[in-house]
Design a protein around this motif. Structure first.
Motif, PDB file in Angstrom:
ATOM      1  N   LYS A  12     -16.430 -11.872  51.754  1.00 41.80           N
ATOM      2  CA  LYS A  12     -16.072 -12.675  52.930  1.00 41.80           C
ATOM      3  C   LYS A  12     -15.428 -13.986  52.478  1.00 41.80           C
ATOM      4  N   GLY A  13     -14.274 -14.285  53.058  1.00 39.78           N
ATOM      5  CA  GLY A  13     -13.530 -15.482  52.708  1.00 39.78           C
ATOM      6  C   GLY A  13     -12.494 -15.260  51.618  1.00 39.78           C
ATOM      7  N   MET A  14     -12.523 -14.089  50.962  1.00 43.93           N
ATOM      8  CA  MET A  14     -11.577 -13.791  49.875  1.00 43.93           C
ATOM      9  C   MET A  14     -10.547 -12.736  50.277  1.00 43.93           C
ATOM     10  N   GLU A  15     -10.480 -12.426  51.573  1.00 41.03           N
ATOM     11  CA  GLU A  15      -9.597 -11.359  52.046  1.00 41.03           C
ATOM     12  C   GLU A  15      -8.127 -11.611  51.692  1.00 41.03           C
ATOM     13  N   ASP A  16      -7.639 -12.815  51.920  1.00 40.68           N
ATOM     14  CA  ASP A  16      -6.231 -13.108  51.652  1.00 40.68           C
ATOM     15  C   ASP A  16      -5.925 -13.090  50.158  1.00 40.68           C
ATOM     16  N   LYS A  17      -6.832 -13.607  49.358  1.00 40.01           N
ATOM     17  CA  LYS A  17      -6.648 -13.591  47.904  1.00 40.01           C
ATOM     18  C   LYS A  17      -6.649 -12.154  47.390  1.00 40.01           C
ATOM     19  N   LEU A  18      -7.558 -11.327  47.901  1.00 38.97           N
ATOM     20  CA  LEU A  18      -7.584  -9.924  47.478  1.00 38.97           C
ATOM     21  C   LEU A  18      -6.302  -9.226  47.893  1.00 38.97           C
ATOM     22  N   LYS A  19      -5.851  -9.473  49.111  1.00 33.53           N
ATOM     23  CA  LYS A  19      -4.592  -8.860  49.574  1.00 33.53           C
ATOM     24  C   LYS A  19      -3.448  -9.220  48.634  1.00 33.53           C
ATOM     25  N   GLU A  20      -3.352 -10.475  48.264  1.00 35.87           N
ATOM     26  CA  GLU A  20      -2.303 -10.945  47.351  1.00 35.87           C
ATOM     27  C   GLU A  20      -2.397 -10.216  46.000  1.00 35.87           C
ATOM     28  N   GLU A  21      -3.600 -10.108  45.471  1.00 38.06           N
ATOM     29  CA  GLU A  21      -3.793  -9.428  44.184  1.00 38.06           C
ATOM     30  C   GLU A  21      -3.437  -7.948  44.279  1.00 38.06           C
ATOM     31  N   LEU A  22      -3.843  -7.299  45.356  1.00 35.12           N
ATOM     32  CA  LEU A  22      -3.540  -5.881  45.522  1.00 35.12           C
ATOM     33  C   LEU A  22      -2.044  -5.644  45.679  1.00 35.12           C
ATOM     34  N   LEU A  23      -1.393  -6.499  46.460  1.00 39.32           N
ATOM     35  CA  LEU A  23       0.059  -6.360  46.633  1.00 39.32           C
ATOM     36  C   LEU A  23       0.810  -6.527  45.310  1.00 39.32           C
ATOM     37  N   SER A  24       0.259  -7.328  44.397  1.00 40.10           N
ATOM     38  CA  SER A  24       0.926  -7.525  43.105  1.00 40.10           C
ATOM     39  C   SER A  24       0.893  -6.264  42.239  1.00 40.10           C
ATOM     40  N   LEU A  25       0.052  -5.303  42.586  1.00 38.11           N
ATOM     41  CA  LEU A  25      -0.033  -4.044  41.838  1.00 38.11           C
ATOM     42  C   LEU A  25       0.995  -3.013  42.307  1.00 38.11           C
ATOM     43  N   VAL A  26       1.517  -3.175  43.507  1.00 36.89           N
ATOM     44  CA  VAL A  26       2.331  -2.142  44.131  1.00 36.89           C
ATOM     45  C   VAL A  26       3.638  -1.879  43.372  1.00 36.89           C
ATOM     46  N   ASP A  27       4.466  -2.878  43.165  1.00 37.03           N
ATOM     47  CA  ASP A  27       5.769  -2.642  42.532  1.00 37.03           C
ATOM     48  C   ASP A  27       5.660  -2.091  41.111  1.00 37.03           C
ATOM     49  N   PRO A  28       4.831  -2.685  40.240  1.00 38.86           N
ATOM     50  CA  PRO A  28       4.758  -2.113  38.893  1.00 38.86           C
ATOM     51  C   PRO A  28       4.208  -0.690  38.886  1.00 38.86           C
ATOM     52  N   THR A  29       3.269  -0.403  39.779  1.00 39.41           N
ATOM     53  CA  THR A  29       2.709   0.955  39.831  1.00 39.41           C
ATOM     54  C   THR A  29       3.751   1.947  40.315  1.00 39.41           C
ATOM     55  N   ARG A  30       4.512   1.578  41.323  1.00 40.14           N
ATOM     56  CA  ARG A  30       5.555   2.481  41.831  1.00 40.14           C
ATOM     57  C   ARG A  30       6.617   2.777  40.783  1.00 40.14           C
ATOM     58  N   SER A  31       6.734   1.916  39.790  1.00 36.96           N
ATOM     59  CA  SER A  31       7.712   2.115  38.712  1.00 36.96           C
ATOM     60  C   SER A  31       7.199   3.062  37.624  1.00 36.96           C
ATOM     61  N   GLU A  32       5.931   3.390  37.655  1.00 33.82           N
ATOM     62  CA  GLU A  32       5.373   4.287  36.647  1.00 33.82           C
ATOM     63  C   GLU A  32       5.952   5.696  36.814  1.00 33.82           C
ATOM     64  N   ALA A  33       6.184   6.350  35.700  1.00 28.78           N
ATOM     65  CA  ALA A  33       6.846   7.659  35.686  1.00 28.78           C
ATOM     66  C   ALA A  33       6.148   8.697  36.569  1.00 28.78           C
ATOM     67  N   GLY A  34       4.825   8.749  36.564  1.00 26.12           N
ATOM     68  CA  GLY A  34       4.107   9.787  37.301  1.00 26.12           C
ATOM     69  C   GLY A  34       3.749   9.447  38.730  1.00 26.12           C
ATOM     70  N   CYS A  35       4.128   8.259  39.183  1.00 23.57           N
ATOM     71  CA  CYS A  35       3.758   7.815  40.529  1.00 23.57           C
ATOM     72  C   CYS A  35       4.709   8.401  41.574  1.00 23.57           C
ATOM     73  N   ILE A  36       4.143   9.057  42.570  1.00 23.65           N
ATOM     74  CA  ILE A  36       4.927   9.589  43.692  1.00 23.65           C
ATOM     75  C   ILE A  36       4.803   8.653  44.887  1.00 23.65           C
ATOM     76  N   THR A  37       3.567   8.257  45.201  1.00 25.79           N
ATOM     77  CA  THR A  37       3.282   7.372  46.334  1.00 25.79           C
ATOM     78  C   THR A  37       2.214   6.374  45.916  1.00 25.79           C
ATOM     79  N   TYR A  38       2.384   5.125  46.324  1.00 22.99           N
ATOM     80  CA  TYR A  38       1.369   4.095  46.066  1.00 22.99           C
ATOM     81  C   TYR A  38       1.476   3.084  47.196  1.00 22.99           C
ATOM     82  N   ASP A  39       0.686   3.300  48.246  1.00 28.83           N
ATOM     83  CA  ASP A  39       0.772   2.481  49.445  1.00 28.83           C
ATOM     84  C   ASP A  39      -0.563   1.792  49.719  1.00 28.83           C
ATOM     85  N   LEU A  40      -0.481   0.542  50.141  1.00 28.54           N
ATOM     86  CA  LEU A  40      -1.660  -0.250  50.461  1.00 28.54           C
ATOM     87  C   LEU A  40      -1.827  -0.339  51.971  1.00 28.54           C
TER      88      LEU A  40
END
Length: 94
Positions: A12-40
Motif C-alpha cells: 500500500k502506497g507503493m502502487e505507482d512506484k511498482l507500476k513504473e518499475e514493471l513498465l521498465s521491464l516491458v521494452d527490453p523483454t519484448r526485444s528478447e528473441a523468444g518473447c512473443i507477448t509481454y503485456d502488463l
C-alpha cells in the motif's frame, strides 16, 4: 509455445512506484528473441494488483528471460515494493 501469468501485488502506497518499475521491464523483454507477448495489466477494482501476460516460444526462452540483468535488478527491489511474493503460473494451449 508457453504462456505465463505473473500476478504482482504492491505494498500500500507503493502502487505507482511498482507500476513504473514493471513498465521498465516491458521494452527490453519484448526485444528478447523468444518473447512473443509481454503485456502488463492492472486490476480495475484493486489498483495494487498487476499482472503480466506473457507468451514465449519455449520454456528455455522463459528461463533465459529470468536470468536477464533487468529482471534480477527488479527482484532485488521486491522487498520494498511487493506485499507478497509474485505468483507465476505456466500455461499450455489445449
Amino acid at each position: 509455445m508457453l504462456t505465463v501469468t505473473a500476478h504482482i501485488k504492491a505494498i500500500k502506497g507503493m502502487e505507482d512506484k511498482l507500476k513504473e518499475e514493471l513498465l521498465s521491464l516491458v521494452d527490453p523483454t519484448r526485444s528478447e528473441a523468444g518473447c512473443i507477448t509481454y503485456d502488463l495489466y492492472r486490476d480495475q477494482e484493486n489498483q495494487s494488483i498487476f499482472m503480466f501476460y506473457e507468451s514465449w516460444k519455449s520454456k528455455n526462452d522463459l528461463e533465459q528471460h529470468l536470468q536477464k540483468p533487468y529482471l534480477k535488478s527488479f527482484m532485488e527491489k521486491a522487498d520494498e515494493l511487493l506485499a507478497e511474493p509474485v505468483t507465476i503460473s505456466l500455461w499450455e494451449k489445449v
